[in-house]
Design an enzyme around this catalytic site. Structure first.
Site, PDB file in Angstrom:
ATOM      1  N   GLY A   1      79.900  16.468   1.158  1.00  0.00           N
ATOM      2  CA  GLY A   1      79.614  15.009   0.891  1.00  0.00           C
ATOM      3  C   GLY A   1      78.310  14.677   1.560  1.00  0.00           C
ATOM      4  O   GLY A   1      78.115  14.929   2.717  1.00  0.00           O
ATOM      5  N   THR A   2      77.332  14.116   0.987  1.00  0.00           N
ATOM      6  CA  THR A   2      75.978  13.909   1.488  1.00  0.00           C
ATOM      7  C   THR A   2      75.393  12.641   0.877  1.00  0.00           C
ATOM      8  O   THR A   2      75.731  12.272  -0.227  1.00  0.00           O
ATOM      9  CB  THR A   2      75.101  15.116   1.105  1.00  0.00           C
ATOM     10  OG1 THR A   2      75.730  16.295   1.581  1.00  0.00           O
ATOM     11  CG2 THR A   2      73.715  15.022   1.678  1.00  0.00           C
ATOM     12  N   VAL A   3      74.489  12.001   1.621  1.00  0.00           N
ATOM     13  CA  VAL A   3      73.740  10.884   1.058  1.00  0.00           C
ATOM     14  C   VAL A   3      72.257  11.219   1.105  1.00  0.00           C
ATOM     15  O   VAL A   3      71.794  11.923   2.005  1.00  0.00           O
ATOM     16  CB  VAL A   3      74.002   9.556   1.805  1.00  0.00           C
ATOM     17  CG1 VAL A   3      75.426   9.089   1.575  1.00  0.00           C
ATOM     18  CG2 VAL A   3      73.709   9.674   3.298  1.00  0.00           C
TER      19      VAL A   3
END
Length: 536
Positions: free
Chosen positions: A354-356
């Site tokens: 999960g990454t932004v």
């Protein structure tokens, strides 16, 4: 009105690129993008805006990142590109033997064992002190406000929040009580449009701002993290936190048809994208939607990925240098392996999720490509009580095989998936770009660059184009919008093509390109998520 909040738009509407001159911030959450714009209007530059947006994302998109995660940045300012590696090391006391003594033959996804030292707070400080115009206290204020006052949960966020809640409910053998108290206060994940807030998160951000992150690595917050680790039998100690430093690094590049494509050097996987582009620049592509184009792209990424998995770790511990892996000679050797049929890829031997992600730019010409992550969604599932801090599970990327290049060791940086990208031409900035999402990231980088340079797509179209992802061996997943005819032809070439209905498995990207003559900014944002561009 509740029924209107729980549905996604059933109609596909083409979205155009967004243009502006004074400033632009693009990311997956509208509130975070607008926070960056707020800072620009207060006199901050693109670096300040990026920090504000990143901090805000830990609040308004906790499903993908947090204060206890890692970060990387590429910063263009005053005619030069700078790289920041904000990834953390494994605890010094951890080892294969120590993990096995706890009953594990492989590193678990959750709990304290995969937790590495967080790099996010220090990355914010480094960027602010070196390039920012405003204080960290000013740039973190929008994030503090949203954490304390709350914000309405957006559609994509609600979907992934619910998925995480259901996953943690099913997992056994881990203590997720602190996570449930913070992120499921009503005994469930928040729904679309529902207000979620965290006073503890706000207070932690204020402590980080007031002490320039000293509280997180040496003071009160460090004590709480170390104590939580000790009580749960974790390896992370206060000494590990005290020793942490971000690293300024020289970005690496390949030249692709006159454009320099830049990535952070290992321990990140950015050189996978560069190797694939190096292989592909030996061909001439004229049509995007053709079986030959897709076939060669897929074969190139497979070869580059096998090299990445075999050779990438902390740079000082690599058997082959980045220069060797990105040499034209090695690219030619790998290119020669591509034929008309799909191959089973193997790593080569070069000679001698999960990454932004966010992109920001201002009228002075400063541009930032910034990415931060807890790795898998909320990360390890660990929340430090009373702080709002979620701890990453980046250590899951280590290998327990003593012969593997990425073998688990104390005080080591693991193979890292999160990668910011940047493009220049003739020593002038074109702009920041990236796609987040585990091992999709270098594949997305390659697809974005080719969509832009080879096929002339504007930023939004380059992002909206149907994507594909190599999974393993000959297995390729494609979006349901991918051409059925081309998919069938690729199957005839030996590719195991499978249609994937989940759009977010193909990453979420942002692009900002700058016209060097006018300074006009052109941006695209992710249509597969709650993407938004704030402009001035």
């Amino acid at each position: 009105m509740e029924h209107i909040h729980n549905k996604f738009n059933p109609y596909a509407i083409a979205r155009e690129s967004v243009y502006a001159r004074k400033g632009m911030v693009a990311t997956t959450q509208p509130l975070a993008a607008e926070a960056g714009l707020e800072i620009l209007k207060k006199g901050g530059n693109a670096i300040d805006a990026a920090i504000a947006t990143a901090a805000c994302l830990t609040v308004v998109e906790p499903t993908s990142n947090g204060i206890g995660g890692d970060a990387f940045a590429l910063v263009w300012t005053k005619g030069k590109l700078h790289g920041l590696n904000g990834s953390g090391r494994s605890p010094e006391s951890i080892s294969i033997e120590a993990v096995k003594e706890k009953g594990y033959d492989a590193i678990p996804k959750f709990g304290w064992i995969p937790v590495t030292v967080p790099g996010v707070p220090k990355a914010w400080v480094e960027l602010s002190e070196r390039f920012g115009k405003l204080s960290l206290k000013e740039t973190l204020q929008p994030a503090v406000r949203y954490a304390r006052e709350g914000f309405p949960v957006s559609p994509t966020l609600a979907r992934f929040w619910k998925r995480a809640y259901q996953m943690y409910k099913k997992e056994e053998g881990y203590d997720f009580n602190a996570w449930f108290e913070l992120f499921a206060p009503n005994g469930r994940a928040p729904k679309v449009g529902e207000i979620w807030e965290s006073a503890d998160h706000a207070a932690t951000l204020e402590k980080i701002a007031e002490t320039n992150a000293a509280s997180f690595y040496e003071g009160e917050l460090a004590e709480k993290i170390a104590q939580a680790s000790k009580e749960a039998g974790g390896f992370l100690t206060k000494t590990d936190l005290e020793k942490y430093k971000s690293e300024w690094v020289e970005p690496v590049k390949v030249n692709y048809r006159g454009y320099d494509i830049w990535e952070i050097p290992p321990n990140g996987q950015g050189i996978i994208a560069l190797e694939a582009l190096n292989i592909l620049k030996g061909y001439k592509f004229t049509v995007k939607e053709s079986v030959d184009t897709y076939h060669k792209q897929m074969e190139a990424i497979k070869l580059a990925f096998e090299d990445g998995k075999q050779h990438i770790t902390e740079e000082a511990k690599m058997r082959y240098t980045t220069k060797q892996l990105l040499s034209d000679q090695y690219a030619a050797e790998r290119r020669a392996l591509i034929s008309d049929e799909a191959i089973l890829p193997e790593a080569g031997t070069p000679s001698g999720s999960g990454t932004v992600y966010l992109a920001a730019a201002d009228e002075e010409g400063n541009m930032v490509s910034f990415i931060q992550s807890n790795y898998m969604g909320f990360g390890s599932g660990i929340v430090i009580p009373g702080t709002g801090i979620t701890m990453q599970n980046r250590g899951f990327g280590f290998s327990m095989d003593k012969t593997h290049i990425n073998v688990l060791e104390g005080g080591k940086k693991t193979f890292h998936t999160i990668i910011p990208g940047f493009v220049t031409k003739d020593n002038e900035a074109v702009g920041p770009f990236s796609i987040m999402g585990g091992f999709m990231q270098p594949q997305g980088h390659m697809q974005i660059i080719m969509n832009t340079i080879d096929f002339g797509l504007h930023p939004q179209a380059a992002l909206d184009a149907p994507r594909w992802q190599w999974i393993k061996e000959k297995k390729i997943e494609v979006e349901n919008r991918f051409s059925y005819t081309i998919a069938q032809e690729l199957r005839q070439k030996g590719h195991d093509i499978q249609i994937q209905l989940e759009p977010n498995s193909f990453g979420r990207g942002q692009i900002i390109w700058r016209d060097p003559e006018t300074g006009v900014l052109a941006g695209g944002t992710e249509s597969r998520a709650d993407g938004h561009i704030a402009v001035w």
